[in-house]
Motif scaffolding. Structure first.
Motif, PDB file in Angstrom:
ATOM      1  N   GLY A 272      -8.361  -0.740 -13.754  1.00 28.08           N
ATOM      2  CA  GLY A 272      -7.160  -0.258 -14.429  1.00 28.08           C
ATOM      3  C   GLY A 272      -6.792   1.132 -13.980  1.00 28.08           C
ATOM      4  N   TRP A 273      -7.672   1.918 -13.254  1.00 26.16           N
ATOM      5  CA  TRP A 273      -7.110   2.869 -13.018  1.00 26.16           C
ATOM      6  C   TRP A 273      -5.915   3.411 -12.076  1.00 26.16           C
ATOM      7  N   LEU A 274      -4.991   4.019 -12.248  1.00 28.79           N
ATOM      8  CA  LEU A 274      -3.859   4.181 -11.703  1.00 28.79           C
ATOM      9  C   LEU A 274      -4.045   4.994 -10.458  1.00 28.79           C
ATOM     10  N   VAL A 275      -3.986   4.588  -9.100  1.00 23.72           N
ATOM     11  CA  VAL A 275      -4.287   5.168  -7.972  1.00 23.72           C
ATOM     12  C   VAL A 275      -3.228   5.274  -6.826  1.00 23.72           C
ATOM     13  N   THR A 276      -3.482   5.946  -5.701  1.00 21.71           N
ATOM     14  CA  THR A 276      -2.826   6.008  -4.763  1.00 21.71           C
ATOM     15  C   THR A 276      -3.840   5.205  -3.715  1.00 21.71           C
ATOM     16  N   GLY A 277      -3.543   4.662  -2.538  1.00 16.40           N
ATOM     17  CA  GLY A 277      -4.414   3.985  -1.740  1.00 16.40           C
ATOM     18  C   GLY A 277      -3.976   3.085  -0.520  1.00 16.40           C
ATOM     19  N   TYR A 278      -4.486   2.106  -0.180  1.00 15.66           N
ATOM     20  CA  TYR A 278      -4.138   1.388   0.947  1.00 15.66           C
ATOM     21  C   TYR A 278      -4.821   0.023   1.018  1.00 15.66           C
ATOM     22  N   PRO A 279      -4.017  -1.006   0.511  1.00 14.59           N
ATOM     23  CA  PRO A 279      -4.392  -2.397   0.200  1.00 14.59           C
ATOM     24  C   PRO A 279      -4.315  -2.862   1.711  1.00 14.59           C
ATOM     25  N   TRP A 280      -5.114  -2.899   2.581  1.00 13.37           N
ATOM     26  CA  TRP A 280      -4.801  -3.045   3.948  1.00 13.37           C
ATOM     27  C   TRP A 280      -4.561  -4.704   4.216  1.00 13.37           C
ATOM     28  N   ASN A 281      -5.290  -5.458   3.388  1.00 14.28           N
ATOM     29  CA  ASN A 281      -5.272  -6.891   3.704  1.00 14.28           C
ATOM     30  C   ASN A 281      -3.972  -7.591   2.700  1.00 14.28           C
ATOM     31  N   GLY A 282      -3.194  -6.765   2.248  1.00  7.00           N
ATOM     32  CA  GLY A 282      -2.002  -7.334   1.291  1.00  7.00           C
ATOM     33  C   GLY A 282      -0.667  -6.708   2.000  1.00  7.00           C
ATOM     34  N   VAL A 283      -0.736  -6.013   3.090  1.00  6.44           N
ATOM     35  CA  VAL A 283       0.629  -5.505   3.727  1.00  6.44           C
ATOM     36  C   VAL A 283       1.109  -6.116   4.747  1.00  6.44           C
ATOM     37  N   ASP A 284       2.290  -7.080   4.492  1.00  2.00           N
ATOM     38  CA  ASP A 284       2.588  -8.104   5.252  1.00  2.00           C
ATOM     39  C   ASP A 284       3.762  -7.636   5.966  1.00  2.00           C
ATOM     40  N   THR A 285       4.158  -6.408   6.376  1.00  2.57           N
ATOM     41  CA  THR A 285       5.266  -6.120   7.222  1.00  2.57           C
ATOM     42  C   THR A 285       5.017  -6.296   8.717  1.00  2.57           C
ATOM     43  N   GLY A 346       6.139   1.665   8.563  1.00  2.00           N
ATOM     44  CA  GLY A 346       7.644   1.802   8.681  1.00  2.00           C
ATOM     45  C   GLY A 346       7.843   3.209   9.461  1.00  2.00           C
ATOM     46  N   GLU A 347       9.087   3.254   9.492  1.00  3.87           N
ATOM     47  CA  GLU A 347       9.708   4.240  10.275  1.00  3.87           C
ATOM     48  C   GLU A 347       9.577   5.413   9.275  1.00  3.87           C
ATOM     49  N   VAL A 348       9.139   6.706   9.918  1.00  5.54           N
ATOM     50  CA  VAL A 348       9.267   7.967   9.188  1.00  5.54           C
ATOM     51  C   VAL A 348       9.982   8.969   9.714  1.00  5.54           C
ATOM     52  N   THR A 349      10.529  10.134   9.125  1.00  2.00           N
ATOM     53  CA  THR A 349      11.153  11.271   9.726  1.00  2.00           C
ATOM     54  C   THR A 349      10.335  12.585   9.466  1.00  2.00           C
ATOM     55  N   ARG A 381       5.501   3.260  -1.831  1.00  2.00           N
ATOM     56  CA  ARG A 381       6.441   4.516  -2.383  1.00  2.00           C
ATOM     57  C   ARG A 381       7.053   5.067  -0.991  1.00  2.00           C
ATOM     58  N   ASP A 382       8.161   5.039  -0.740  1.00  2.97           N
ATOM     59  CA  ASP A 382       8.913   5.734   0.524  1.00  2.97           C
ATOM     60  C   ASP A 382       8.661   7.436   0.093  1.00  2.97           C
ATOM     61  N   GLY A 383       7.993   8.082   1.083  1.00  6.78           N
ATOM     62  CA  GLY A 383       7.966   9.352   1.063  1.00  6.78           C
ATOM     63  C   GLY A 383       8.951  10.281   0.652  1.00  6.78           C
ATOM     64  N   ALA A 384      10.352   9.853   1.279  1.00  2.00           N
ATOM     65  CA  ALA A 384      11.439  10.571   1.288  1.00  2.00           C
ATOM     66  C   ALA A 384      11.914  10.576  -0.146  1.00  2.00           C
TER      67      ALA A 384
END
Length: 400
Positions: A272-285, A346-349, A381-384
């Motif tokens: 239940g901790w609120l975190v930033t991270g990278y769920p590598w096996n769940g990103v389906d783009t 995805g694309e970044v600027t 979350r889009d950094g822009a």
């Protein structure tokens, strides 16, 4: 015949002198510096990421027909060693740009070196806001979403919670100090009723987790902001679990959802901790799936966030060089401003105003599944969308 050959060599040399900075038929050398011996959990996957990127770049024709070569050095987690390495890369190896760094104070040291030597520097991981704002310079750009950006993402969610009394724990160096300061600023702006009841500043890599847990508990917080990572995080979680520190409390935690840091927690991962991270096996783009397939095929392993950072960093460096079609520093700077780069996320600027990229991060919650720590209920979350306005940036960044 020998006179003809000699004359051709002289002509070629004269041509090279006449066109400084232009891309000729030769290897293009980039310098890369990181804390490989200081934090291998992140930097080893990071190295695999940039090595994969370089392999792909060269397989597709390199930099406008020239081979990309990366010369890498270990800074041992020390700013002085990083500057020494940078000096060797520039003066002896003849690199056309510098890349890398993990720790924020090392990133700042390299940014200062870049400004002094007038050499282009593309920072990958250092998260301190100072690198693009208060101590920003025209030679330095940064890929990763900054402390401000990640704090804004977390504060957006934390502000919705009913808790008021907060305590903080963070490593006592540039990154930890910066992360705590900006989170407090952003959350307090959204929730003026919030009270900051205590803070702990253990030395990076040397946390006394039992004492820190006791000190935090003594402040009787309803919520805790955690900025520890790596081995310190494991020790903190273990002691916190043992002492019941997290029971009945909200915990918001920078970076904890990154595989580098959540994987070692295994079944001890707090839920239940609120975190930033990278769920590598769940990103389906499509972009991420292509990266994942290539990474697993090459290494027979899953990527960590460091893998993504290393990969995107070298892809960015290559795009800068291609667009500039030159190794001249001023042309590299001009090429990066407003540059759009495809990444696994995805694309970044790369923004003109402060040289910060718009790479984002995943925000979610921690959970345990099959005895392993994972991220759930996450979204990208889009950094822009989590950067201050141009007017605010102008106040934060010196004119240079």
């Amino acid at each position: 015949m020998s006179k003809t050959v000699s004359f051709c060599h002289v002509l070629a040399a004269a041509f090279a002198v006449a066109l400084p900075g232009q891309l000729l038929a030769a290897d293009i050398k980039i310098g890369e510096i990181n804390s490989y011996s200081g934090l291998p959990a992140f930097t080893e996957p990071y190295r695999k990421g940039w090595q994969l990127a370089v392999e792909e770049i060269n397989a597709k024709g390199g930099i406008n027909g020239n081979k990309l070569v990366v010369i890498s050095k270990d800074d041992a987690g020390k700013p002085a060693d990083a500057v020494t390495a940078a000096n060797e890369l520039v003066s002896k190896e003849g690199v056309v740009m510098l890349t890398g760094a993990f720790f924020s104070h090392i990133g700042l040291a390299l940014a200062d070196f870049a400004a002094q030597k007038k050499i282009y520097y593309l920072a990958g991981e250092p998260l301190t806001d100072a690198i693009v704002w208060s101590k920003g310079n025209r030679y330095t750009f940064r890929l990763r979403p900054s402390n401000y950006m990640q704090a804004a993402m977390l504060a957006e969610e934390a502000a919705k919670l009913p808790v008021k009394k907060w305590a903080t724990v963070a490593p006592n160096y540039e990154y930890g100090q910066s992360a705590v300061a900006v989170f407090k600023q952003l959350l307090s702006a959204k929730r003026p009723d919030v009270e900051w009841v205590g803070e702990q500043w253990p030395p990076q890599g040397k946390i006394d987790a039992g004492a820190v847990s006791e000190a935090l508990e003594a402040t009787k917080p309803e919520a805790i902001l955690n900025v520890t990572f790596g081995p310190d995080l494991v020790k903190f979680v273990r002691e916190g679990n043992t002492r019941g520190l997290f029971q009945g409390k909200t915990v918001v935690s920078f970076l904890t959802g990154e595989p580098e840091y959540i994987d070692p927690l295994k079944a001890e991962t707090p839920e239940g901790w609120l975190v930033t991270g990278y769920p590598w096996n769940g990103v389906d783009t499509p972009e991420h799936q292509a990266f994942l397939k290539a990474y697993q095929a090459k290494y027979n392993d899953y990527p960590r966030l460091g893998s993504v950072v290393g990969y995107a960093l070298m892809q960015s460096a290559a795009e800068v060089l291609k667009k500039a079609n030159s190794t001249d520093t001023e042309k590299l700077i001009a090429a990066t401003k407003g540059l759009k780069v495809g990444t696994p996320f995805g694309e970044v600027t790369f923004r003109d105003i402060d040289h910060q990229s718009t790479l984002g991060a995943f925000v979610g919650k921690t959970a345990v599944k099959d005895g392993k720590g994972v991220m759930v209920d996450y979204s990208y979350r889009d950094g822009a969308k989590y950067l201050p306005s141009d007017d605010e940036v102008k106040k934060l960044r010196p004119q240079n």
